[in-house]
Write an enzyme that holds these catalytic residues in place. Structure first.
Site, PDB file in Angstrom:
ATOM      1  N   LEU A  17       3.210  -8.286  11.385  1.00 16.67           N
ATOM      2  CA  LEU A  17       1.915  -8.960  11.396  1.00 16.67           C
ATOM      3  C   LEU A  17       1.904 -10.192  10.501  1.00 16.67           C
ATOM      4  O   LEU A  17       1.381 -11.249  10.871  1.00 16.67           O
ATOM      5  CB  LEU A  17       0.819  -7.986  10.953  1.00 16.67           C
ATOM      6  CG  LEU A  17       0.348  -6.986  12.015  1.00 16.67           C
ATOM      7  CD1 LEU A  17      -0.413  -5.838  11.366  1.00 16.67           C
ATOM      8  CD2 LEU A  17      -0.522  -7.673  13.046  1.00 16.67           C
ATOM      9  N   ASP A  36       8.360 -12.440   1.117  1.00 21.53           N
ATOM     10  CA  ASP A  36       8.953 -11.151   1.471  1.00 21.53           C
ATOM     11  C   ASP A  36       9.812 -10.695   0.299  1.00 21.53           C
ATOM     12  O   ASP A  36      10.164 -11.497  -0.572  1.00 21.53           O
ATOM     13  CB  ASP A  36       9.806 -11.265   2.739  1.00 21.53           C
ATOM     14  CG  ASP A  36      10.038  -9.906   3.403  1.00 21.53           C
ATOM     15  OD1 ASP A  36       9.233  -9.526   4.268  1.00 21.53           O
ATOM     16  OD2 ASP A  36      11.021  -9.230   3.032  1.00 21.53           O
ATOM     17  N   ASN A  89      -1.475  -9.867   2.913  1.00 20.42           N
ATOM     18  CA  ASN A  89      -1.026  -8.965   3.968  1.00 20.42           C
ATOM     19  C   ASN A  89      -0.005  -7.939   3.493  1.00 20.42           C
ATOM     20  O   ASN A  89       0.159  -6.889   4.120  1.00 20.42           O
ATOM     21  CB  ASN A  89      -0.417  -9.791   5.106  1.00 20.42           C
ATOM     22  CG  ASN A  89       0.324  -8.951   6.117  1.00 20.42           C
ATOM     23  OD1 ASN A  89      -0.282  -8.269   6.947  1.00 20.42           O
ATOM     24  ND2 ASN A  89       1.653  -8.970   6.049  1.00 20.42           N
ATOM     25  N   TYR A 155      -2.996   4.987   1.089  1.00 15.14           N
ATOM     26  CA  TYR A 155      -3.241   3.818   1.943  1.00 15.14           C
ATOM     27  C   TYR A 155      -4.728   3.664   2.261  1.00 15.14           C
ATOM     28  O   TYR A 155      -5.287   2.570   2.164  1.00 15.14           O
ATOM     29  CB  TYR A 155      -2.430   3.978   3.227  1.00 15.14           C
ATOM     30  CG  TYR A 155      -2.554   2.845   4.212  1.00 15.14           C
ATOM     31  CD1 TYR A 155      -1.875   1.645   4.014  1.00 15.14           C
ATOM     32  CD2 TYR A 155      -3.324   2.987   5.358  1.00 15.14           C
ATOM     33  CE1 TYR A 155      -1.969   0.612   4.937  1.00 15.14           C
ATOM     34  CE2 TYR A 155      -3.426   1.965   6.290  1.00 15.14           C
ATOM     35  CZ  TYR A 155      -2.745   0.778   6.075  1.00 15.14           C
ATOM     36  OH  TYR A 155      -2.848  -0.238   6.994  1.00 15.14           O
ATOM     37  N   LYS A 159      -7.086   0.478   1.155  1.00 17.80           N
ATOM     38  CA  LYS A 159      -7.734  -0.366   2.149  1.00 17.80           C
ATOM     39  C   LYS A 159      -9.259  -0.301   2.037  1.00 17.80           C
ATOM     40  O   LYS A 159      -9.952  -1.307   2.275  1.00 17.80           O
ATOM     41  CB  LYS A 159      -7.275   0.037   3.554  1.00 17.80           C
ATOM     42  CG  LYS A 159      -5.809  -0.285   3.841  1.00 17.80           C
ATOM     43  CD  LYS A 159      -5.492  -1.762   3.627  1.00 17.80           C
ATOM     44  CE  LYS A 159      -4.126  -2.132   4.144  1.00 17.80           C
ATOM     45  NZ  LYS A 159      -3.804  -3.564   3.903  1.00 17.80           N
ATOM     46  N   THR A 189       3.383  -2.217  15.600  1.00 24.23           N
ATOM     47  CA  THR A 189       4.365  -2.669  14.624  1.00 24.23           C
ATOM     48  C   THR A 189       5.336  -1.530  14.357  1.00 24.23           C
ATOM     49  O   THR A 189       5.187  -0.431  14.897  1.00 24.23           O
ATOM     50  CB  THR A 189       3.688  -3.076  13.298  1.00 24.23           C
ATOM     51  OG1 THR A 189       3.120  -1.902  12.678  1.00 24.23           O
ATOM     52  CG2 THR A 189       2.592  -4.113  13.530  1.00 24.23           C
TER      53      THR A 189
END
Length: 303
Positions: A17, A36, A89, A155, A159, A189
């Site tokens: 993404l 990255d 992201n 997670y 979020k 993904t």
């Protein structure tokens, strides 16, 4: 969607993404700082963007620390003279049920998703305020943060907290003309390919090149490219009046998540003892309890 005068940072943009977001921003003219943890992956992403006529540089570093946030913003300023867009992201998964999740599993996810969002946005906002020309903050959330998801304590917590920060920052930064929004993508993904519910449809799509309407429309799941357009839109001048929102996008569906609202209420003079709660619960609140977890079409779940 002319972004030719914009400079963007996209964390975790070496693949998946994040790479789709970086490529789309560059396609509309923005210069992009790619990030990255793997140098080869980051450089390949830069090469992909440049081969399509875009501008990009790479910062190889794990997101989470204030030092990485400073490096990302510095790369934008040193290479392109300014910063206009921060897209947070970067993320990892350490999925386990609660009783098997270790402190390390929890801390690692919180550090990258939640602290990484905080440190990168904080650094970006300092730059935005110095420039005095506004800015765009786009934080990546998830449906798991809105409704929960089995095996994703860390997670889902990160979020959900990101959306809470977005709402706060939207208020704090309004006078500085900085918009802050959360995007909750739903896309195929490496992280979603192995979900049993979707696996047969994804495998089929590898043969046909297309996801069925059940997945694209009813579930709202598509490719990373299906999500990227929203990122470019929110980065543009066309989205100057949109802030504090949680926006879902995937496949053929674009939607807004509600902010939490009181859905039922009752009153009792003098407050509620345990007995008072018991006496009024069934009549006033029991019929309005909320569901948990995502809800999918019966055709998909068989229920």
């Amino acid at each position: 969607m002319d972004l030719s005068n914009k400079v963007a940072v996209v964390t975790g943009s070496g693949r998946g993404l994040g790479l789709a977001y970086a490529k789309e921003l560059a396609r509309h003219g923005a210069a992009v700082v790619v990030n990255d943890v793997d140098a080869e992956t980051a450089e390949n992403a830069v090469a992909t963007i440049e081969s399509a006529g875009g501008r990009a540089v790479a910062v190889v570093a794990p997101v989470g620390s204030a030092d990485t946030a400073r490096r990302l913003v510095a790369a934008a300023v040193e290479n392109y003279g300014r910063l206009d867009v921060m897209v947070t992201n970067a993320g990892i998964l350490r999925d386990k049920v609660l009783w098997k999740m270790t402190d390390e599993d929890f801390d690692a996810v919180i550090d990258v998703h939640l602290k990484g969002t905080f440190t990168c946005v904080r650094e970006a906002v300092v730059r935005f305020r110095e420039q005095g020309a506004g800015g765009r903050v786009i934080c990546i959330g998830s449906p798991a943060g809105q409704r929960g998801n089995f095996g994703q304590t860390n997670y889902s917590a990160a979020k959900a907290a990101i959306v809470g920060m977005v709402r706060t920052w939207a208020m704090e930064l309004q006078r500085a003309a900085v918009t802050v929004n959360a995007v909750c993508p739903v896309a195929v993904t490496a992280m979603t390919e192995t979900i049993p519910l979707f696996e047969p449809y994804i495998e089929q799509s590898k043969q046909t090149g297309e996801l069925p309407a059940l997945i694209r429309r009813d579930v709202g799941m598509g490719t990373p490219d299906d999500v990227a357009g929203l990122i470019a839109f929110l980065a543009s001048d066309a989205a100057a009046d949109i802030t504090g929102q949680a926006i879902s996008v995937g496949g053929d569906r674009l939607a807004l998540w509600t902010h939490p609202q009181l859905t039922a209420e009752t009153f009792h003079d003098g407050g509620f003892s345990a007995e008072d709660v018991a006496a009024t619960w069934n009549d006033s609140l029991a019929g309005r309890l909320e569901s948990v977890g995502e809800e999918f079409p019966e055709e998909l779940t068989g229920k």
